[in-house]
Design a protein around this motif. Structure first.
Motif, short mmCIF file in Angstrom:
data_model
loop_
_atom_site.label_atom_id
_atom_site.label_comp_id
_atom_site.label_asym_id
_atom_site.label_seq_id
_atom_site.Cartn_x
_atom_site.Cartn_y
_atom_site.Cartn_z
N LEU A 87 0.75 -1.24 0.21
CA LEU A 87 0.08 0.01 0.01
C LEU A 87 0.84 1.25 -0.16
CD1 LEU A 87 -2.79 1.54 0.39
CD2 LEU A 87 -2.47 1.12 2.89
N LEU A 88 0.82 2.11 -1.11
CA LEU A 88 1.20 3.33 -0.95
C LEU A 88 0.30 4.54 -0.94
CD1 LEU A 88 3.43 2.98 -4.34
CD2 LEU A 88 3.92 1.98 -2.14
N VAL A 89 0.61 5.38 0.09
CA VAL A 89 -0.45 6.52 0.28
C VAL A 89 0.28 7.72 -0.57
CG1 VAL A 89 -1.41 7.86 2.14
CG2 VAL A 89 -0.71 5.43 2.27
N HIS A 90 -0.62 8.26 -1.47
CA HIS A 90 -0.17 9.21 -2.33
C HIS A 90 -0.78 10.45 -2.12
CE1 HIS A 90 2.23 9.77 -5.81
NE2 HIS A 90 1.41 10.61 -6.60
N SER A 91 -0.27 11.51 -2.62
CA SER A 91 -1.00 13.16 -2.72
C SER A 91 -0.46 13.50 -3.94
CB SER A 91 -0.49 13.72 -1.34
OG SER A 91 0.84 13.97 -1.09
N ASP A 92 -1.24 14.88 -4.05
CA ASP A 92 -0.96 15.73 -5.47
C ASP A 92 0.24 16.44 -5.29
OD1 ASP A 92 -1.91 17.96 -3.97
OD2 ASP A 92 -4.01 17.57 -4.56
N PHE A 112 10.15 -8.41 4.32
CA PHE A 112 9.67 -7.59 5.11
C PHE A 112 8.28 -7.10 5.01
CE2 PHE A 112 9.13 -2.89 6.38
CZ PHE A 112 9.66 -3.10 7.85
N ASN A 113 7.53 -6.84 6.16
CA ASN A 113 6.02 -6.75 6.34
C ASN A 113 5.67 -5.56 6.89
OD1 ASN A 113 6.27 -8.07 8.55
ND2 ASN A 113 4.58 -9.28 8.49
N GLY A 114 6.61 -4.56 7.10
CA GLY A 114 6.21 -3.45 7.91
C GLY A 114 5.83 -2.24 6.95
N LEU A 115 6.49 -1.03 7.64
CA LEU A 115 6.46 0.32 7.09
C LEU A 115 7.74 0.69 6.60
CD1 LEU A 115 4.55 3.08 7.15
CD2 LEU A 115 5.88 3.65 8.91
N ARG A 135 0.42 -4.92 3.39
CA ARG A 135 -0.86 -5.25 3.67
C ARG A 135 -1.11 -5.70 5.23
NH1 ARG A 135 -5.73 -6.76 0.32
NH2 ARG A 135 -7.19 -7.51 1.63
N ASP A 136 -0.15 -6.62 5.49
CA ASP A 136 -0.13 -7.15 6.83
C ASP A 136 -0.19 -6.02 7.92
OD1 ASP A 136 -0.31 -9.63 5.77
OD2 ASP A 136 1.80 -10.40 6.19
N TYR A 137 0.55 -4.92 7.64
CA TYR A 137 0.96 -4.24 8.63
C TYR A 137 -0.38 -3.14 8.77
CZ TYR A 137 3.07 -0.50 11.59
OH TYR A 137 3.34 0.32 12.59
N PHE A 138 -0.82 -2.98 7.50
CA PHE A 138 -2.10 -2.05 7.57
C PHE A 138 -3.20 -2.84 8.28
CE2 PHE A 138 -6.53 -1.71 5.74
CZ PHE A 138 -6.64 -0.28 6.11
N GLN A 139 -3.31 -3.97 8.04
CA GLN A 139 -4.45 -5.01 8.78
C GLN A 139 -4.26 -5.08 10.18
OE1 GLN A 139 -4.59 -8.44 6.18
NE2 GLN A 139 -6.40 -7.71 5.15
N ASP A 141 -3.73 -2.51 12.14
CA ASP A 141 -4.60 -1.62 12.86
C ASP A 141 -5.79 -1.31 12.32
OD1 ASP A 141 -2.59 -0.67 15.01
OD2 ASP A 141 -1.51 -0.14 13.29
N GLY A 142 -5.89 -1.46 11.09
CA GLY A 142 -6.87 -1.20 10.04
C GLY A 142 -7.01 0.34 9.64
N TRP A 143 -6.10 1.12 9.98
CA TRP A 143 -6.18 2.47 9.29
C TRP A 143 -4.79 2.97 9.05
CZ3 TRP A 143 -2.41 3.80 13.11
CH2 TRP A 143 -2.70 3.46 14.45
N ILE A 144 -4.64 3.81 8.17
CA ILE A 144 -3.33 4.25 7.73
C ILE A 144 -2.66 5.43 8.64
CG2 ILE A 144 -2.18 5.57 5.86
CD1 ILE A 144 -4.48 4.58 3.76
N TYR A 145 -3.37 6.10 8.95
CA TYR A 145 -3.10 7.15 10.02
C TYR A 145 -4.14 7.22 11.17
CZ TYR A 145 0.04 9.89 7.05
OH TYR A 145 1.14 10.15 6.02
N HIS A 146 -3.55 7.15 12.52
CA HIS A 146 -4.48 7.25 13.28
C HIS A 146 -5.59 7.89 13.48
CE1 HIS A 146 -6.08 7.00 17.51
NE2 HIS A 146 -5.21 5.96 17.77
#
Length: 218
Positions: A87-92, A112-115, A135-139, A141-146
């Motif tokens: 998962l990559l988190v993009h912005s403009d 590696f399965n972290g950040l 994906r394992d790391y995202f799952q 917590d279930g969120w990208i940012y708190h």
């Protein structure tokens, strides 16, 4: 799809499409999809012209919602993500500078399965401005940012938490640049002012400090 790019956007259609082209044009593989999140009340993105332009991007899925903060928009619609591994988190205001950046990212995730943290041209190793996670790391917590954050300091906490967990990896290689207005890329627009005003900084700094002291994240 192996790589999912989560891309929230508001009030900047031209920057959004420019960034989309950059994502796909510089990729070495076709194993990338984009999940975009827009706001129903944002008529610069919620219109037929934008939807018709998006027909030219078969690997882009998009949804409209009612996010009230930057962090809500980033976390939105992940329940519709489907299959992906990274998962990559993009912005403009993020820009890939290296052709084949996706192959470099995939290599960083080997065993590696972290950040994963690739530095931008300004923050360097001090702050992760472009999150990449398994994906394992995202799952976990279930969120990208708190979700307690509004906009800022969410990346500080994300980086601190991954380090605490032993699931943080810094890769000292540049694949992207952060074209933020504070670095001389244009001027602050209304969205930047909304997301990065002093009140938001003060509130999110307190949230960061509180979460760091929360036994749940010790």
């Amino acid at each position: 799809m192996s790589i999912l790019v989560k891309f929230p956007s508001r009030s900047r259609p031209e920057k959004f499409f420019r960034a989309l082209d950059n994502i796909f044009d510089l990729a070495a593989t076709d194993d990338i999809s984009v999940l975009a999140s827009f706001d129903l009340d944002d008529h610069t993105m919620n219109n037929d012209e934008v939807r018709n332009r998006l027909l030219n991007y078969p690997k882009v899925r998009y949804y409209y919602g009612e996010s009230k903060t930057k962090v809500q928009a980033i976390n939105a619609d992940m329940d519709k993500a489907g299959e992906y591994k990274f998962l990559l988190v993009h912005s403009d205001d993020m820009w890939f500078d290296v052709p084949g950046y996706d192959l470099i990212i995939l290599k960083a995730f080997e065993n590696f399965n972290g950040l994963v943290h690739f530095p931008d041209q300004k923050a360097g190793p001090a702050l992760i401005t472009y999150p990449m996670m398994h994906r394992d790391y995202f799952q976990r917590d279930g969120w990208i940012y708190h979700p307690d954050f509004f906009s800022v300091y969410a990346d500080n906490f994300q980086q601190d938490l991954a380090k605490r967990r032993g699931q943080y990896k810094f890769v000292n290689q540049r694949v992207l640049s952060h074209q933020h207005s504070m670095w001389g890329f244009g001027t602050h627009d209304a969205l930047t002012i909304r997301n990065e005003n002093r009140d938001i900084y003060d509130k999110d700094r307190l949230t960061w400090q509180r979460l760091l002291n929360d036994p749940k994240y010790a």
